[in-house]
Design an enzyme around this catalytic site. Structure first.
Site, mmCIF file in Angstrom:
data_model
loop_
_atom_site.group_PDB
_atom_site.id
_atom_site.type_symbol
_atom_site.label_atom_id
_atom_site.label_comp_id
_atom_site.label_asym_id
_atom_site.label_seq_id
_atom_site.Cartn_x
_atom_site.Cartn_y
_atom_site.Cartn_z
ATOM 1 N N CYS A 1 15.237 87.957 55.078
ATOM 2 C CA CYS A 1 16.433 88.220 54.507
ATOM 3 C C CYS A 1 16.567 88.246 52.813
ATOM 4 C CB CYS A 1 17.710 87.588 54.833
ATOM 5 S SG CYS A 1 18.003 88.031 56.768
ATOM 6 N N HIS B 1 2.092 78.493 45.929
ATOM 7 C CA HIS B 1 3.540 79.358 46.273
ATOM 8 C C HIS B 1 3.592 79.149 47.910
ATOM 9 C CE1 HIS B 1 6.868 81.966 45.975
ATOM 10 N NE2 HIS B 1 6.161 82.676 46.785
ATOM 11 N N SER C 1 13.310 78.000 49.529
ATOM 12 C CA SER C 1 14.121 78.520 50.450
ATOM 13 C C SER C 1 15.763 78.382 49.837
ATOM 14 C CB SER C 1 14.335 77.963 51.938
ATOM 15 O OG SER C 1 13.095 78.009 52.521
#
Length: 414
Positions: free
Chosen positions: A47, A93, A103
């Site tokens: 998402c 990363h 996040s």
């Protein structure tokens, strides 16, 4: 070599992320298409992020061109919102992503499952590059260590827990709340499970494919509905979790307005985690409706996530250990062909010389074994320091691999 292109909530607003997205069911096909121009690739599509991990060294424009073709976005948008990392920075990363440091909600655990899924999808397509395989295994291990050895995952602040928090604030006792889950994918399931775990008893799952709705409804102890039944289901629900993965807005403002009128002022919470959004955002202006899309959830998460900020330093220590382990393996991988060639050539020379001398001497078996063992030990001792230096320094600090190949004349045709 490794080339990584990333786009996330850190680099793009929600409207752009909606454009720069690949549906979960299309990832496998996208990886297959990527092989034609980029070779072996793994893709993380969630998402909040779209990331490409390509084995080898690639110009950023090649990765941008692929993203543009897959998403239909304009070239300028891709260039502006994607960041590119190479080699160790790309490794760092992904490890940060796996640990939850990148996040929307710091330390959330769902990303680990999404990374596993990305790796599985790549493997299903036939991706088996040793660097990518090791990279994803290492990232998963780093993510586990971060959560087991620090408090980064304490006080859960994931999208699902924020949904529970908002539902409690609006409805209090969730045992009386009617929950509608739109979409039968992972994101909707996790949020619904969190609500059920906190007392919600009446759950309806709506999905375009009714069989999938029935399967998830059975897991949640609820009932299934088709998309045709959505207007009635919306009117009868107190909490809506929208995560269908549909390519366009699924529920129009008019549909929401009609449903709200039927509710006669009863409060309604909408958690829209679809990408693109499932519900027209204007629905949040209707009376009694509390609407949260991913961007609104990000603001809540930013506030709640401060409790975990003190653990970031501890997590970074864990990650540096894991990155050092990967880097050591990577450099050994680069030096191994040269080391194997040096060892192989030395063994050939030793064996030929020994056999020639033993034939001339007419030595018995005991003598043959003694001389063979002695010469093996001498060659091993002579090569120990050069090989150890190659393993430790690779092709850094003066191109040790190139120098070794020149000194031992490994590239001579003879």
């Amino acid at each position: 070599m490794l080339t990584v292109a990333t786009m996330s909530h850190h680099t793009a607003p929600i409207g752009v992320r909606e454009q720069l997205s690949i549906a979960a069911e299309d990832v496998g096909a996208a990886i297959t298409r990527a092989q034609a121009s980029l070779g072996q690739v793994a893709i993380i599509a969630t998402c909040n992020r779209l990331e490409l991990y390509a084995a080898g060294s690639h110009a950023p424009e090649k990765l941008f061109e692929f993203v543009q073709q897959e998403t239909g976005a304009d070239a300028e948008s891709v260039r502006r919102h994607f960041h590119v990392h190479h080699d160790t920075e790309g490794v760092r990363h992904l490890y940060r992503v796996a640990s939850g440091l990148e996040s929307m909600v710091i330390g959330e655990s769902e990303i680990l499952g999404q990374i596993r899924t990305a790796f599985s999808e790549a493997a299903d397509v036939g991706i088996d590059d040793s660097i990518l395989v090791r990279l994803f295994h290492g990232a998963i291990r780093a993510g586990r260590r971060a959560r087991n050895e620090t408090a980064i995952g304490h006080h859960a602040l994931s999208v699902s827990s924020i949904a529970v928090q908002q539902a409690r604030e609006l409805h209090g006792d969730l045992s009386a709340a009617r929950v509608l889950v739109i979409g039968a994918g992972e994101a909707g399931r996790l949020t619904a499970e969190a609500l059920v775990g906190q007392g919600a008893r009446e759950v309806t799952v709506a999905n375009r494919t009714v069989a999938r709705a029935e399967a998830l409804a059975a897991e949640l102890g609820g009932k299934a509905a088709s998309f045709d039944e959505l207007p009635d289901a919306i009117a009868m629900s107190d909490v809506i979790v929208a995560a269908s993965g549909a390519p366009d807005t699924l529920i129009s403002l008019e549909t929401m307005r009609t449903a709200v009128e039927r509710r006669e002022g009863s409060p309604l919470l909408i958690i829209d985690i679809g990408m693109p959004r499932d519900v027209d955002p204007e629905a949040g202006k209707l009376p009694g409706v509390s609407y949260h899309d991913m961007e609104a959830l990000q603001e809540i998460a930013s506030t709640n996530g401060r409790a975990r900020a003190d653990e970031i330093g501890a997590v970074e220590i864990v990650l540096e250990e894991e990155i050092a382990d990967f880097t050591k393996w990577w450099e050994q991988l680069r030096t191994q062909p040269t080391i194997a060639t040096i060892s192989g050539r030395a063994e050939t020379i030793r064996r030929e010389a020994v056999e020639k001398s033993l034939r001339r001497m007419g030595a018995d078996e005991a003598t043959r074994q003694e001389i063979d063992g002695l010469t093996r030990a001498i060659v091993k001792r002579l090569l120990h320091d050069p090989i150890t230096t190659l393993r430790e320094r690779g092709d850094q600090d003066g191109n040790y691999i190139e120098v070794a190949r020149t000194l031992f004349r490994l590239d001579d045709e003879q």
